[in-house]
Write a protein that holds these residues in place. Structure first.
Motif: not given
Length: 403
Positions: A105-122
């Motif tokens: 879900p986009l809110p979880k993706l956005a929140a994780t990025q906002s906390y400073g992580a580099e997010v990779l979707l796999r």
């Protein structure tokens, strides 16, 4: 295998001072009335990142060597663990890479990025995502941060138990959602060391319940299929570290239905004014479905509040239906002016609230000059629901089906 002891838990608490919130313990009158004893809610849904996961993640990352920190950390998660690792890493100045499923879900993706992580979707499923994260760790040397199966993770989560004992010294039963077992195992480690007479009960979604079979077998056993709305506790197999803690320290494991999960979320929202995700409200579902297992005063741990708004809408409707407060009817009417208005007027007189109306003239079951109306209603409960159907039929309306 040695278990996390109280000294390690206290050391974790010292590391977390000034990092995590001491979340409130709220009395719930409505749950107390339904369960026949005093009930309190431990609000980890109000923790930083919206769940308890920051506790364990921060303790785990803070224990890394300078060399490990320099190599960075990697995790795989569809939500709460991702956010906990992301914030913990940022607070400690560590680069974090988080693998998430492609359909997260986009809110979880956005929140994780906002906390400073580099997010990779796999991957389309978490197992594929987990595999990608492990491969990345092997290839880059980054430290893999398991979501539950590590002593530091358990020690961090155990601080929830210490807080409960300090906030409610008279507590007799603590009810905790269980997925991999890090939270309930940690709470049990703290509670049994400090107050061994306090019962700790684990709650699983019955459609994703790995713990009963594992405990019966005497070792972690993998289950196939974890189809539950409580995705935060949909873990197919416990780890060896959490298994040792839960099998040794947790007093009981109970399972709850999807209906109870949705009703628990609705109750928290309406009566406690607290937003929880389905996994976060699993302990409340355990109270609702198994009140006979409790010795009060009891505490239900609300483990998380990170719910996708679209899922929240679906779960609210599911919860209202399960509680008998939502009714869908298919009513056959003559295809003539005023017929639908007469039906709506009758429903209005019965104090039911119309949510949605769909009018159809296309059905092989309809006769010439007939239409079918699907109408969704909000009712006051099961008795009112049945009263509406009975009165419509008494007024001459043909109710074809109800749900």
């Amino acid at each position: 295998m040695s278990l996390v002891d109280v000294q390690r838990v206290r050391a974790a608490g010292e590391r977390l001072a000034g990092v995590v919130r001491r979340t409130p313990l709220e009395h719930s009158r409505v749950l107390g009335e339904q369960c026949g004893g005093a009930v309190h809610l431990k609000c980890e849904n109000l923790q930083r990142t919206g769940s308890f996961k920051l506790r364990g993640a921060y303790v785990r990352l803070s224990g890394l060597s300078a060399e490990q920190r320099a190599a960075g950390v990697v995790a795989a998660s569809a939500g709460n663990h991702a956010q906990g690792v992301a914030l913990a890493a940022t607070l400690l100045g560590i680069h974090s890479t988080v693998f998430m499923p492609e359909q997260v879900p986009l809110p979880k993706l956005a929140a994780t990025q906002s906390y400073g992580a580099e997010v990779l979707l796999r991957g389309s499923a978490l197992e594929e995502t987990l595999g990608a994260a492990r491969e990345y760790a092997e290839r880059t040397g980054a430290e893999f941060i398991h979501p539950f199966d590590h002593d530091d993770i358990i020690a961090g989560q155990a601080t929830v138990g210490v807080e409960i004992l300090e906030q409610l010294p008279e507590v007799r039963t603590i009810v905790v959602a269980a997925g991999g077992g890090g939270l309930v195992g940690g709470i049990a480690a703290a509670v049994k060391a400090l107050r061994p007479e306090v019962r700790v009960i684990a709650v699983q979604a019955e459609q994703a319940a790995a713990w009963p079979g594992s405990l019966a077998a005497g070792k972690p056993v993998r289950i196939t299929g974890t189809q539950t709305m409580a995705d935060g506790i949909a873990v197919a197999e416990p780890g060896p570290v959490t298994y040792a803690h839960v099998s040794e320290l947790v007093d009981d494991v109970i399972t709850v239905s999807e209906e109870s999960l949705s009703q628990a979320l609705l109750l928290c929202l309406e009566r406690a004014k607290l937003v929880v995700e389905p996994a976060g409200g699993a302990a409340v579902a355990g109270l609702l479905e198994h009140p006979e297992r409790l010795t009060g005063p009891s505490v239900a741990v609300l483990s998380g509040g990170n719910i996708d708004p679209l899922l929240l809408l679906q779960v609210i409707r599911h919860g209202m239906t399960s509680a008998g407060r939502y009714l869908s009817l298919w009513v056959r009417l003559p295809d003539q002016p005023g017929a639908l208005a007469a039906l709506l007027a009758e429903i209005g007189g019965l104090s039911a609230n119309v949510v949605d109306v769909e009018h159809s003239r296309i059905s092989g079951a309809l006769g010439i000059g007939e239409v079918e109306v699907e109408i969704s209603l909000e009712t006051r409960g099961p008795e009112h629901r049945e009263h509406v159907v009975t009165q419509l039929e008494a007024a001459g309306f043909t109710v074809v089906a109800k749900r």
